[in-house]
Design a protein around this motif. Structure first.
Motif, mmCIF file in Angstrom:
data_model
loop_
_atom_site.group_PDB
_atom_site.id
_atom_site.type_symbol
_atom_site.label_atom_id
_atom_site.label_comp_id
_atom_site.label_asym_id
_atom_site.label_seq_id
_atom_site.Cartn_x
_atom_site.Cartn_y
_atom_site.Cartn_z
ATOM 1 N N HIS A 136 15.142 54.290 24.282
ATOM 2 C CA HIS A 136 15.304 52.750 24.017
ATOM 3 C C HIS A 136 16.885 52.361 24.242
ATOM 4 O O HIS A 136 16.886 51.176 23.765
ATOM 5 C CB HIS A 136 14.736 52.639 22.564
ATOM 6 C CG HIS A 136 15.551 52.875 21.527
ATOM 7 N ND1 HIS A 136 16.293 54.091 21.486
ATOM 8 C CD2 HIS A 136 15.988 52.006 20.611
ATOM 9 C CE1 HIS A 136 16.904 54.025 20.287
ATOM 10 N NE2 HIS A 136 17.080 52.858 20.112
ATOM 11 N N ARG A 289 14.098 56.051 19.051
ATOM 12 C CA ARG A 289 14.502 55.332 18.092
ATOM 13 C C ARG A 289 14.492 56.355 16.997
ATOM 14 O O ARG A 289 13.815 57.253 17.084
ATOM 15 C CB ARG A 289 13.466 54.329 17.637
ATOM 16 C CG ARG A 289 13.208 52.976 18.575
ATOM 17 C CD ARG A 289 11.925 52.428 18.247
ATOM 18 N NE ARG A 289 11.444 52.153 16.973
ATOM 19 C CZ ARG A 289 11.553 51.164 16.487
ATOM 20 N NH1 ARG A 289 12.487 50.012 16.922
ATOM 21 N NH2 ARG A 289 11.251 51.010 15.088
ATOM 22 N N SER A 293 8.082 55.970 15.994
ATOM 23 C CA SER A 293 7.620 55.198 17.291
ATOM 24 C C SER A 293 6.714 55.729 18.150
ATOM 25 O O SER A 293 6.312 55.421 19.500
ATOM 26 C CB SER A 293 9.166 55.619 18.268
ATOM 27 O OG SER A 293 9.419 56.963 18.794
ATOM 28 N N ARG A 326 6.341 45.532 17.230
ATOM 29 C CA ARG A 326 7.138 46.493 18.128
ATOM 30 C C ARG A 326 6.194 46.906 19.440
ATOM 31 O O ARG A 326 6.562 46.936 20.610
ATOM 32 C CB ARG A 326 7.224 47.886 17.460
ATOM 33 C CG ARG A 326 7.641 49.170 18.392
ATOM 34 C CD ARG A 326 8.046 50.175 17.511
ATOM 35 N NE ARG A 326 7.153 50.848 16.648
ATOM 36 C CZ ARG A 326 6.207 51.777 17.116
ATOM 37 N NH1 ARG A 326 6.368 52.282 18.398
ATOM 38 N NH2 ARG A 326 5.384 52.313 16.383
ATOM 39 N N ASP A 428 18.144 50.693 14.905
ATOM 40 C CA ASP A 428 17.117 50.554 15.823
ATOM 41 C C ASP A 428 16.941 49.273 16.180
ATOM 42 O O ASP A 428 16.548 48.753 17.401
ATOM 43 C CB ASP A 428 15.745 51.092 15.249
ATOM 44 C CG ASP A 428 15.775 52.670 15.149
ATOM 45 O OD1 ASP A 428 16.454 53.318 15.820
ATOM 46 O OD2 ASP A 428 14.664 53.019 14.436
#
Length: 442
Positions: A136, A289, A293, A326, A428
């Motif tokens: 990420h 993250r 996740s 998310r 994050d």
């Protein structure tokens, strides 16, 4: 987005719907004797019972609630061949010889789990299609590339995927790169722990549920364990209660851990078209993250996600909006997500994020502190304890025996961890924002 009703059942209803029933395990009544008494009916305790019975050693399991009621039955369901720390940290922390032994042990954890499933025909929706770890952030990508190269040098077919190859594997353009590790897999953790219990019982282990241990005292050269309706005298005791350890069970044991809440959600089934476009090759997704996740797509079309929530509040609620947001960022084709199931449980984080094997007193063992890697590491720990009880020298064990180290400032752990989680959430969020900007620029 619909708001689901909180799941207050003893075990997650989502897992229970797809799991065989647990074997009969009535409460302990009267007085019993056993070579080994095991406190806790989760992965560690039942793996220990099964491996003891394979060696012909008498074992009785005392579980305070039901089989798999604690963290084992609430697990996310990934079987992972790593510790929480990377390989460089393991080697530095433990030294080259022991570090290599531990890395190899963790790497072999999935082999142990899936071999037990095969050998005992455990019906737990097991799939071994590998694990996808996505980057990420540029820092996360560098870490994945380093880990992938580490295993490739050892002949393990872990591979990096970039650009359109990563997109094809994940079903998303959000990540520029990911790593695919074929050693891992997924299962229904409640079904798996019930399968361990049934297998141990078939080999002759005695299982007693609704039998909380109210006292543990010396009895000659062995131990006496009292429950509300009975007692067991045993030469050896295994404490396998992990995050659900009662402070009265053994001094300092709970204080060697930081129990934290983990939250999970499962959606209503998504459409066939969406199923073909999200994790289309069947692997689960975890990214780099710091927090929460995990994403899985189950065979019935339900999305399953780990998510944020209050870390230390037993009555806390999962952050549904954060989970939806998310997943919609990663998979914009999803649209609104209807969450149908939610559940939570305590996760045992050790202070150094490694599992610990303790000989608390002669004939008194404890294994705990899996820090979010419970399926493989706890199954391995149960086998290690059984082998040690059976007489294997410590030098031949994969996990070293270490002294119990309760933290003098244990009460400060919660505020410190809470502050750290605020930092992780911010970190994050910043990385996510940068990733979205990079995605728009492509």
């Amino acid at each position: 987005m619909n708001s689901p009703t909180a799941d207050t059942s003893p075990v997650p209803r989502f897992y229970d719907a797809f799991a065989p029933a647990a074997p009969a395990a009535p409460p302990l009544e009267g007085s019993r004797q056993a070579a080994v008494a095991i406190v806790g009916g989760g992965f560690t305790g039942l793996s220990a019972a099964l491996h003891l019975r394979e060696r012909g050693i008498d074992a009785i399991v005392l579980e305070a609630q039901e089989i798999g009621w604690g963290a084992s039955g609430r697990n996310f369901g990934q079987v992972v061949p790593y510790f929480k720390h990377d390989q460089a940290h393991v080697l530095q922390y433990f030294g080259p010889a022991l570090g290599e032994r531990l890395i190899a042990a963790a790497a072999g954890g999935p082999d142990l789990v899936f071999e037990l499933i095969r050998r005992y025909a455990i019906d737990c929706s097991a799939q071994r299609k590998g694990l996808v770890f996505a980057a990420h952030s540029p820092t996360g990508q560098a870490a994945l590339e380093h880990r992938t190269a580490f295993w490739q040098r050892r002949g393990v077919p872990v591979e990096m995927r970039f650009g359109t190859d990563a997109e094809a594997l994940i079903g998303s353009r959000y990540y520029a790169a990911c790593s695919l590790d074929p050693r891992g897999g997924t299962l229904n953790p409640l079904a798996y722990v019930r399968g361990l219990a049934a297998s141990a019982a078939k080999l002759g282990a005695t299982l007693c549920t609704r039998s909380p241990v109210t006292s543990l005292t010396r009895a000659g050269s062995g131990w006496r364990l009292a429950t509300p309706r009975g007692e067991v005298t045993a030469g050896t005791v295994v404490l396998a209660t992990n995050a659900y350890t009662d402070r009265a069970l053994w001094p300092g044991l709970r204080e060697s851990l930081i129990p934290m809440r983990g939250y999970q959600l499962a959606s209503k089934p998504i459409s066939e078209n969406l199923r073909r476009s999200i994790l289309p090759q069947g692997q689960p997704l975890t990214d780099t993250r710091h927090l929460f996740s995990g994403v899985r797509l189950h065979a019935d079309g339900r999305l399953h996600a780990s998510t944020d929530g209050p870390a230390f509040d037993a009555a806390g609620e999962a952050d549904l909006a954060a989970a939806s947001r998310r997943l919609q960022i990663i998979f914009p084709q999803l649209g609104d997500i209807e969450w149908e199931y939610r559940w939570a449980g305590w996760v045992a984080m050790s202070y150094d994020l490694y599992p610990h094997l303790h000989e608390l007193a002669p004939g008194l063992w404890s294994g705990l502190g899996y820090s979010g890697r419970g399926i493989a590491l706890a199954t391995l720990m149960g086998r290690e304890i059984a082998m040690r009880i059976a007489g294997m020298p410590e030098g031949e064990l994969a996990i070293p025996v270490t002294p119990l180290q309760p933290r003098r400032h244990h009460r400060l752990a919660r505020p410190l961890v809470s502050s750290l989680m605020i930092y992780y959430r911010l970190h994050d969020a910043i990385a996510d924002a940068r990733r979205r900007r990079a995605q728009r620029a492509r």
